[in-house]
Design an enzyme around this catalytic site. Sequence first.
Site, short mmCIF file in Angstrom:
data_model
loop_
_atom_site.label_atom_id
_atom_site.label_comp_id
_atom_site.label_asym_id
_atom_site.label_seq_id
_atom_site.Cartn_x
_atom_site.Cartn_y
_atom_site.Cartn_z
N HIS A 464 -1.29 61.05 25.58
CA HIS A 464 -0.13 60.13 25.28
C HIS A 464 1.13 60.06 26.32
O HIS A 464 1.93 59.17 26.17
CB HIS A 464 0.48 60.34 23.81
CG HIS A 464 0.94 59.20 23.07
ND1 HIS A 464 1.31 58.13 23.59
CD2 HIS A 464 1.28 59.24 21.76
CE1 HIS A 464 1.46 57.24 22.67
NE2 HIS A 464 1.56 57.86 21.50
N ASP A 468 -0.49 54.75 26.10
CA ASP A 468 0.49 54.34 25.01
C ASP A 468 -0.59 53.87 23.63
O ASP A 468 -1.75 53.82 24.13
CB ASP A 468 1.46 53.15 24.95
CG ASP A 468 2.41 53.56 26.12
OD1 ASP A 468 2.70 54.68 26.01
OD2 ASP A 468 2.80 52.73 26.76
#
Length: 493
Positions: A464, A468
């Site tokens: 992450h 995204d």
Amino acid sequence: MSIEVRVPTLGESVTEATVATWFKKPGDSVAADEMLCELETDKVTVEVPAPSAGVLGEIVAAEGVTVGVDALLATIGEGAGTAAAPAAAPAATSAAAASVDVMVPSLGESVTEATVASWFKQVGDTVAADEMLCELETDKVSVEVPAPAAGVLTEIVAPEGTTVDATAKLAVIGGAGAVAAPTAAQNPAAAVASGKDVEDAPSAKVMMAQAGMAEGTVQGTGRDGRVMKHDVQAAMAAPKPAAAPAPAPIPAAAKAPADNAGREERVKMTRLRQTIAKRLKDSQNTAAMLTTYNEVDMTETMALRKEYKDLFEKKHGVRLGFMSFFTKACCHALKEVPEVNAEIDGTDIVYKNYVNMGIAAGTPTGLVVPVINDADSMSFATIEKAIAEKGRKARDGKLSMDEMQGGTFTISNGGVYGSLMSSPILNPPQSGILGMHKIQDRPMAINGQVVIRPMMYLALSYDHRIVDGKGAVTFLVRVKEALEDPRRLLMDL
């Protein structure tokens, strides 16, 4: 003049290997390109050929020793008399009694220590040149240390359990008339409890433990009857005798109280398993790992495969499986979401304008991830041939380090083991890994009707920090769309 035999390149991220077997001993004549020894890393086996013809002089890194890249393994002299000492030298009469130190071999630039796992000989034992003396363990491999010369083991400097550095002395071997040193450094535990003169190879012991095979049930073909890894593999492949009739069950009231300690077995983790555990945990600790899920209707892909698999195999000489479809679908999706194919390097993001696809595969010794380079430019047939070749090498332990380096994205197929859903762990420094799962018929609502469809859950684990949620979901949706309508792959849609 002597020629040096050194450790070959092991791959960009591999810094050490273990000397598994020497096929020659000091004084033997060798031909150019003749195999001298075999090295083992945490995943593959590498054979080291002779760089030139001559006579094998000194073996610097004995069996079981952990060595680094370019470390000196042995020397090869010219002519038949290279290994022999000058006959006219005054010291010749005492050469037999001269002592030889058994040293820890080079462990590699990033490895500074090893642990003495077991001694196969005791102080006072007679040893032959190249006979296994002890086994060392590093964080990746087990290394068997052979005797550098024939003689008598006069002193064990590093008993079992001792942690030694890369330059430490392990033992001393004296000539035929040597007297053993005081037994203060001797390790009595080195005697084998089973009464055998030598211990089985560590890799063989691990494999027997994993297979539930008792010690003494496998016939060894190694030195002095030592059980080697290939002996265990042969025993496992041999037909099993018919089982004897099961005895009548003992009434519960007649059973003795359970002794849990007597029913348990404690086996030390191999260094390879420790390394796998460490790398997986490091991946969780380093990356901001998250997993997103979806499901794919495999109807169209299965129908296309069924229709063309016979023609495909007839023309290309390889079976048409599902992995080529998934590889193609992932390459297609990575073009649209390039951050899933990128990696973080310090404060930079490195985008890869190519796809080196890692295909995770389970083997008896652990998980390996062979890499198919430039998979995005390959045809279905080329991908299937590459997967078949890499899978065969992985099962046989013949993958080279180069074949497991440079991956940019990974596919892990837990469905072959029956997994319905799981969250794969990233293979650093990669930023994404796709988890495939079991294809299972499930009722689905299609155009207002409930129909049975072959469904598969997909899982994308991603970093992450660089990917995204929108990008991750988009990637998985594109894979789903490509598999549910494989024609999109042909149209690049």
